[in-house]
Motif scaffolding. Sequence first.
Motif, PDB file in Angstrom:
ATOM      1  N   UNK A  66       0.842  -1.203   0.000  1.00  0.00           N
ATOM      2  CA  UNK A  66       0.000   0.000   0.000  1.00  0.00           C
ATOM      3  C   UNK A  66       0.878   1.254   0.000  1.00  0.00           C
ATOM      4  N   UNK A  67       1.876   1.253   0.881  1.00  0.00           N
ATOM      5  CA  UNK A  67       2.793   2.382   0.994  1.00  0.00           C
ATOM      6  C   UNK A  67       3.613   2.569  -0.287  1.00  0.00           C
ATOM      7  N   UNK A  68       4.131   1.465  -0.817  1.00  0.00           N
ATOM      8  CA  UNK A  68       4.939   1.550  -2.036  1.00  0.00           C
ATOM      9  C   UNK A  68       4.093   2.035  -3.218  1.00  0.00           C
ATOM     10  N   UNK A  69       2.836   1.614  -3.263  1.00  0.00           N
ATOM     11  CA  UNK A  69       1.944   2.085  -4.325  1.00  0.00           C
ATOM     12  C   UNK A  69       1.763   3.592  -4.233  1.00  0.00           C
ATOM     13  N   UNK A  70       1.567   4.058  -3.012  1.00  0.00           N
ATOM     14  CA  UNK A  70       1.401   5.500  -2.786  1.00  0.00           C
ATOM     15  C   UNK A  70       2.641   6.269  -3.244  1.00  0.00           C
ATOM     16  N   UNK A  78       3.846   4.442  -7.437  1.00  0.00           N
ATOM     17  CA  UNK A  78       2.861   4.469  -8.522  1.00  0.00           C
ATOM     18  C   UNK A  78       2.067   5.768  -8.519  1.00  0.00           C
ATOM     19  N   UNK A  79       1.520   6.106  -7.346  1.00  0.00           N
ATOM     20  CA  UNK A  79       0.640   7.263  -7.275  1.00  0.00           C
ATOM     21  C   UNK A  79       1.422   8.571  -7.417  1.00  0.00           C
ATOM     22  N   UNK A  80       2.504   8.707  -6.672  1.00  0.00           N
ATOM     23  CA  UNK A  80       3.230   9.975  -6.660  1.00  0.00           C
ATOM     24  C   UNK A  80       4.562   9.930  -7.404  1.00  0.00           C
ATOM     25  N   UNK A  81       4.809   8.826  -8.115  1.00  0.00           N
ATOM     26  CA  UNK A  81       6.013   8.742  -8.948  1.00  0.00           C
ATOM     27  C   UNK A  81       7.298   9.103  -8.231  1.00  0.00           C
ATOM     28  N   UNK A  82       7.387   8.814  -6.936  1.00  0.00           N
ATOM     29  CA  UNK A  82       8.557   9.104  -6.109  1.00  0.00           C
ATOM     30  C   UNK A  82       8.947  10.582  -6.179  1.00  0.00           C
TER      31      UNK A  82
END
Lengths: 317, 207
Positions: B90-94, B97-101
């Motif tokens: 969940x955290x890694x997706x955020x 994926x979601x915020x593109x690091x």
Amino acid sequence: MKTIRSSDITPESMYLSRRRFLKSAIVTAGAAVLTACAPGLVTEPQATQIAPTSPPETGQGLADELGDRATSFTDITTYNNFYEFTTEKTEVARISQELITSPWEVSVGGLVNKPQTFDLNDLIMKFTQEERIYRMRCVEGWSMVIPWLGFPLNKLLAEVEPNSDAKYVRFESLYDPAQMPGQNAKWFPWPYVEGLRLDEAMNNLTVLATGIYGKNLLPQNGAPIRLVVPWKYGFKSIKSIIKIDLVDKMPTSSWMETAPREYGFYSNVNPDVDHPRWSQNTERRIGEVKRRETLFLNGYEDQTGDLYTGMDLRANY
Amino acid sequence: MLRPRVFSPFQLFIHAASWIPLILLLINFLGGTLTANPIQEIEQRTGQYAVIWLLLSLACTPVHTVFRFHPALKVRRALGLYAFLYAALHFLTFVFLDYGFDLGLIWRSISNKPFIIVGALALLILLALALTSTQKAMRQMKTRWKTLHRMAYVAGGLAVLHYIWAVKTDLRLPLIYAAILFTLLILRLPIIRRRFLKRDSFKIKNQ
């Protein structure tokens, strides 16, 4: 009986390729500058034009005035917030299919000289249906580009003649739990109510939409008639309208009633005014991976900024 | 026996069931059926699974206390580790994926937005518990291990709060989770727990 529109007798693929055909014709004619000056106000082309077919899904050739491509028909019609049916976005399309949208009447009254009840077909005949390609920004942080078909709300209001006491417009959706199972949920104040200040309602961008991609609206998108206010968060654009009233006091919208601290009357798209719990800085355009910066008034500042001159938009969220 | 080398059928079942959501997620991802907004869908599903598995892990001891169901204790750690797995995804997706690091963007989104901070705290607790989940750590930390691992309840509370704060308005599901967590906590209160244990004339130790 359903009204037959030009688009109803044209397959969507043809419709799109026709658009592209027309576009190239316009470019050839050197009139591209003119279309750029009238963003999103391209009128419906004639249905007699025949052009080769192309895949409809891509929304190719359709774009908003910023050049952003229209979201695919599939995405627009399968990812919906319409709590009257369910809070599950991907289930709305399925559950809403049986909604009876014909016959349909919209009563327009309140502080007006000529209150009237319109049959939907009459509304469609009476007012030229224009195509408006608008960005739709959901308060949840995602957005779409949608080619609506509809007419400006101000044309309808002119018809009923608001009197001098009218300051706001109040809209109401259909309330029919037998058809709309989501309305059995007790946590939301049904029927869905929304409102606009009269000058917002009169603004040229504000439309009553009856179609998408040249087709009749599908139930999940608010059939048969819905509001579209593109510079406000999506929930302001109330669906399946049965009642429009001119009033003198600010109407309390369903969302204001549900969570007054989180959803105000104005609900203008504004990257600098966060939702109390989450940021509104950025958004994800459906179909894209990278987030986009959210634009002030959803990019419609030129057309709508004057409405809010001197207003504290942080206080009037 | 402290270190069972062979899984019981119940343990096998728990392990298999815990991978199913992830496998389904992958199948949906590859099939392109993760809604029109797939990144948010991944984010929401993994978050949902993290909370569910954390609650399942927290339910083990009460289930044992109330129903005398011993196998529950044998899967407590595994369920907790799966909760950590889903929370981490969940955290890694955020972040990716979601915020593109994009750290600047992430900072703008989380500063003054407590729901994300609360979620991050829950994840940190789960990380600490995962790192100390070995028999070796248990032996080395002695009584402190137990104190530390009671933090699982704090993580549960934070995770549910994070969920409540994140949803738009329909609070039904997160409130159900909150009610379950509350019930589990009540059942763990020594005074309640002792009553159940006494009922079965079970020797009171550990608590």
